[in-house]
Write a protein that holds these residues in place. Structure first.
Motif, PDB file in Angstrom:
ATOM      1  N   VAL A  45      -5.678  -6.068   3.790  1.00  0.00           N
ATOM      2  CA  VAL A  45      -4.460  -5.911   4.598  1.00  0.00           C
ATOM      3  C   VAL A  45      -3.249  -5.973   3.659  1.00  0.00           C
ATOM      4  O   VAL A  45      -3.073  -6.960   2.948  1.00  0.00           O
ATOM      5  N   PRO A  46      -2.420  -4.933   3.626  1.00  0.00           N
ATOM      6  CA  PRO A  46      -1.236  -5.004   2.767  1.00  0.00           C
ATOM      7  C   PRO A  46      -0.138  -5.807   3.461  1.00  0.00           C
ATOM      8  O   PRO A  46      -0.151  -5.946   4.686  1.00  0.00           O
ATOM      9  N   ASP A  47       0.813  -6.307   2.692  1.00  0.00           N
ATOM     10  CA  ASP A  47       1.982  -6.948   3.302  1.00  0.00           C
ATOM     11  C   ASP A  47       2.993  -5.875   3.712  1.00  0.00           C
ATOM     12  O   ASP A  47       3.708  -6.023   4.689  1.00  0.00           O
ATOM     13  N   ILE A  48       3.027  -4.813   2.910  1.00  0.00           N
ATOM     14  CA  ILE A  48       3.922  -3.681   3.203  1.00  0.00           C
ATOM     15  C   ILE A  48       3.106  -2.398   3.095  1.00  0.00           C
ATOM     16  O   ILE A  48       2.272  -2.256   2.199  1.00  0.00           O
ATOM     17  N   PHE A  49       3.343  -1.478   4.010  1.00  0.00           N
ATOM     18  CA  PHE A  49       2.712  -0.159   3.955  1.00  0.00           C
ATOM     19  C   PHE A  49       3.866   0.840   3.782  1.00  0.00           C
ATOM     20  O   PHE A  49       4.772   0.889   4.618  1.00  0.00           O
ATOM     21  N   HIS A  50       3.845   1.573   2.690  1.00  0.00           N
ATOM     22  CA  HIS A  50       4.960   2.487   2.362  1.00  0.00           C
ATOM     23  C   HIS A  50       4.453   3.921   2.325  1.00  0.00           C
ATOM     24  O   HIS A  50       3.548   4.234   1.555  1.00  0.00           O
ATOM     25  N   THR A  51       5.048   4.775   3.168  1.00  0.00           N
ATOM     26  CA  THR A  51       4.713   6.197   3.130  1.00  0.00           C
ATOM     27  C   THR A  51       6.010   7.012   3.113  1.00  0.00           C
ATOM     28  O   THR A  51       7.108   6.462   3.247  1.00  0.00           O
ATOM     29  N   GLY A  52       5.858   8.314   2.974  1.00  0.00           N
ATOM     30  CA  GLY A  52       6.992   9.241   3.005  1.00  0.00           C
ATOM     31  C   GLY A  52       6.539  10.500   3.724  1.00  0.00           C
ATOM     32  O   GLY A  52       5.988  10.441   4.817  1.00  0.00           O
ATOM     33  N   HIS A  53       6.730  11.614   3.088  1.00  0.00           N
ATOM     34  CA  HIS A  53       6.252  12.932   3.500  1.00  0.00           C
ATOM     35  C   HIS A  53       6.962  13.556   4.702  1.00  0.00           C
ATOM     36  O   HIS A  53       7.340  14.714   4.645  1.00  0.00           O
ATOM     37  N   VAL A  54       7.146  12.831   5.793  1.00  0.00           N
ATOM     38  CA  VAL A  54       7.720  13.488   6.971  1.00  0.00           C
ATOM     39  C   VAL A  54       9.255  13.549   6.918  1.00  0.00           C
ATOM     40  O   VAL A  54       9.887  14.091   7.818  1.00  0.00           O
ATOM     41  N   HIS A  55       9.829  13.005   5.851  1.00  0.00           N
ATOM     42  CA  HIS A  55      11.278  13.101   5.609  1.00  0.00           C
ATOM     43  C   HIS A  55      12.098  12.418   6.699  1.00  0.00           C
ATOM     44  O   HIS A  55      13.241  12.794   6.952  1.00  0.00           O
ATOM     45  N   LYS A  56      11.496  11.442   7.350  1.00  0.00           N
ATOM     46  CA  LYS A  56      12.201  10.673   8.371  1.00  0.00           C
ATOM     47  C   LYS A  56      12.139   9.204   7.982  1.00  0.00           C
ATOM     48  O   LYS A  56      11.098   8.724   7.522  1.00  0.00           O
ATOM     49  N   LEU A  57      13.245   8.513   8.185  1.00  0.00           N
ATOM     50  CA  LEU A  57      13.285   7.092   7.873  1.00  0.00           C
ATOM     51  C   LEU A  57      12.941   6.288   9.126  1.00  0.00           C
ATOM     52  O   LEU A  57      13.472   6.563  10.199  1.00  0.00           O
ATOM     53  N   GLY A  58      12.062   5.339   8.967  1.00  0.00           N
ATOM     54  CA  GLY A  58      11.751   4.456  10.096  1.00  0.00           C
ATOM     55  C   GLY A  58      10.983   3.260   9.580  1.00  0.00           C
ATOM     56  O   GLY A  58      10.223   3.377   8.615  1.00  0.00           O
ATOM     57  N   LEU A  82       0.872  -1.171   0.000  1.00  0.00           N
ATOM     58  CA  LEU A  82       0.000   0.000   0.000  1.00  0.00           C
ATOM     59  C   LEU A  82       0.909   1.221   0.000  1.00  0.00           C
ATOM     60  O   LEU A  82       1.704   1.420   0.922  1.00  0.00           O
ATOM     61  N   MET A  83       0.802   2.025  -1.052  1.00  0.00           N
ATOM     62  CA  MET A  83       1.619   3.237  -1.152  1.00  0.00           C
ATOM     63  C   MET A  83       0.725   4.439  -0.837  1.00  0.00           C
ATOM     64  O   MET A  83      -0.343   4.596  -1.423  1.00  0.00           O
ATOM     65  N   TYR A  84       1.219   5.284   0.072  1.00  0.00           N
ATOM     66  CA  TYR A  84       0.464   6.490   0.434  1.00  0.00           C
ATOM     67  C   TYR A  84       1.493   7.573   0.741  1.00  0.00           C
ATOM     68  O   TYR A  84       2.477   7.299   1.450  1.00  0.00           O
ATOM     69  N   HIS A  85       1.290   8.791   0.251  1.00  0.00           N
ATOM     70  CA  HIS A  85       2.344   9.793   0.462  1.00  0.00           C
ATOM     71  C   HIS A  85       2.577  10.057   1.953  1.00  0.00           C
ATOM     72  O   HIS A  85       3.721  10.061   2.407  1.00  0.00           O
TER      73      HIS A  85
END
Ligand code: D5M
Ligand code: FE
Ligand code: ZN
Length: 527
Positions: A464-477, A404-407
């Motif tokens: 239910v995704p296997d991976i949930f991928h986001t960005g936006h906050v410019h922090k890696l975690g 699941l990709m979400y900004h």
């Protein structure tokens, strides 16, 4: 121009109108004199060829002294034989249950140094599978009228409610009002209002299709802690006991749509990897071109041979007029020129890596979510690498692994509303856990996150995704929530003046790489 580095070779080729196979670029980079080899390849390539293929390069190299890859001294060797770019742990990375960068550098097998034979490359495009499951591009029906708000919330209540209705013996709001005081009751609804009472308890108003009903969480109940996690407009179920006058119910338990604990993620059948990145911000003075080029170079090395997919979760460019005074930090002021420049950077990524991208709040699509994928003009500008361009959010499946990709604009809201220990910029993946628990990427309406009402709620996390991928906050975690891998990628933009003013220290120049066969994560650092 020295041409040892694969990214520079790709730039040179694209500037002359050619795309290139990854292996072709790797071989050129390894030639004794890459610049001369490149010229000869272009001299000899058929006039109608648009792609420089490995056999074109081989034909040239095998008829010259350039055939033997030079094994010492050249920049190409540095890119390939060295122990790869530094892979150190960014301070904010949570390793959780996932293989962290530390484990990676300790346990990694030696870097492939056997030369450049294509046998060492794993990419056989025939083995790939990339399926777009959810993309709302072209589906938007919203007119912004009141009716759309009614239907989007009704759809939300219906579909998220369906995940709860089997778990509690629920009644409609209006029916609860008519039940005898002291009865055990339950309701499934949208959170309409959250208030604290004078005595420190919490009053939560739930709304369903029939009306609203108030629920009281006593401050000393174990569930009081959960009230801090609630966001307006999320869907949940409450069970409790009706007060004597049936005007309110005392909460005994709360239930969230959540990820079932039984969820077992799917994995790929072979060793194949995906790079999950976001927030490139081309056009900003802080865009880190060197780090990007190092990343692109690394993707051309044998160490990255299994990276066959790249997911880009929004903010390709810096955009224009996104924040006040943003123009003072623009390197490229024209939005189309920003996409042209981004496209040039994208071309440096090996041509045989499949790319999927969604827009973010800096991109030139409507700001309100769900955001449709880029329009035809922008698609044309970015067409050289033939990326899959889909909506924000979207679900894609890579060799059976759903992502699941979400900004991630709603993460700002989750972090602002929840207590520090439950969601913070330093642990962005924990903020993501709350979205998974609520099964909605942007639950709260009317805050930071601008939402476009549609007939259907595209922001629900239905499957239910296997991976949930986001960005936006410019922090890696990254970390796992009920076995769903949550990854917030960092960015490719150094700290901006605004970020300095609010003490945001971005994780810039990191590429998290996911093994699709194990869902382990390693982090490559390029800054
Ligand atoms: O967002 C990067 C991060 O920084 C995200 O957490 C929002 C925050 N941010 C950046 N600039 C601003 C301004 N001017 N106001 C409020 N919040 C901001 P990005 O989408 O890359 O800008
Ligand atoms: Fe961004
Ligand atoms: Zn953003």
């Amino acid at each position: 121009m020295p041409l040892e580095a694969p990214a520079r070779i790709v730039s040179e080729l694209t500037s002359r109108g050619y795309n290139a196979e990854r292996e072709a670029v790797t071989r050129l980079a390894a030639a004794e004199d890459p610049a001369a080899a490149l010229e000869r390849v272009l001299d000899e390539i058929p006039d109608d060829a648009l792609v420089v293929r490995t056999d074109h390069v081989e034909a040239v190299l095998s008829t010259s002294d350039e055939s033997a890859p030079s094994r010492s001294g050249s920049g190409a060797d540095a890119a390939v034989d060295d122990d790869s770019p530094p892979t150190e742990s960014p301070p904010s990375v949570s390793t959780g249950t996932v293989t962290g960068p530390g484990a990676e550098s300790a346990g990694r097998s030696p870097v492939e140094t056997k030369g450049y034979s294509s046998a060492n490359r794993s990419s056989d495009p025939a083995q790939r599978s990339l399926e777009i499951v959810g993309d709302m591009t072209g589906q938007s029906t919203g007119t912004g009228e009141y009716d759309d708000f009614v239907s989007v919330f009704r759809d939300r209540l219906d579909r998220l409610g369906a995940k709860l209705r089997g778990r509690v013996n629920h009644r409609p709001a209006t029916a609860i009002q008519g039940m005898a005081g002291g009865s055990e009751v339950a309701m499934v609804g949208l959170v309409n209002d959250i208030r604290s009472t004078a005595s420190g308890h919490w009053l939560i108003e739930l709304e369903d299709a029939t009306g609203t009903f108030p629920w009281l969480v006593m401050k000393d109940r174990e569930y009081a802690d959960l009230v801090e996690e609630l966001l307006c407009d999320e869907v949940l179920a409450m069970e409790g006991t009706l007060a004597d006058d049936s005007g309110i119910a005392f909460v005994d338990s709360m239930h969230f749509p959540d990820i079932p604990r039984t969820h077992e993620p799917s994995t790929a059948d072979r060793h194949v990897q995906a790079a999950l990145i976001s927030d490139v911000h081309v056009g900003s003075q802080e865009f880190m071109a060197d780090a990007w080029n190092d990343f692109a170079d690394w993707l051309h090395t044998p160490e990255a041979e299994h990276v066959e997919y790249m997911l880009l979760a929004g903010d390709m460019v810096e955009g224009v007029g996104v924040y006040p005074d943003q123009d003072e930090e623009l390197d490229i002021v024209d939005i189309y020129e920003q996409y042209e420049a981004f496209s040039e950077h994208l071309k440096k990524i090996p041509g045989d890596i499949e790319i999927v991208m969604i827009p973010g709040n800096h991109d030139a699509v409507r700001l309100a979510e769900p955001q449709p994928g880029f329009d035809e003009v922008l698609r044309e500008i970015m067409s050289a690498h033939d990326p899959q361009i889909v909506s924000n959010p979207s679900m894609v499946t890579l060799e059976g692994v759903s992502v699941l990709m979400y900004h991630g604009v709603s993460l700002d809201e989750v972090i602002a509303e929840l207590p520090e220990e439950k969601a913070s910029y330093d642990d962005p993946h924990k903020a993501m856990y709350h979205l998974l628990k609520k099964r909605h990427v942007a639950p709260q309406f009317g805050g930071h996150t601008r939402l476009a009402p549609e007939e259907k709620d595209y922001l629900i996390i239905d499957e239910v995704p296997d991976i949930f991928h986001t960005g936006h906050v410019h922090k890696l975690g990254f970390g796992k929530y009920h076995d769903v891998l949550a990854i917030n990628s960092g960015c490719w933009q150094a700290q901006t003046d605004f970020q300095k003013s609010v003490n945001i220290d971005p994780d810039a120049g990191f590429a998290p790489i996911v093994d699709l066969d194990t869902l382990n994560v390693t982090v490559q650092k390029f800054s």
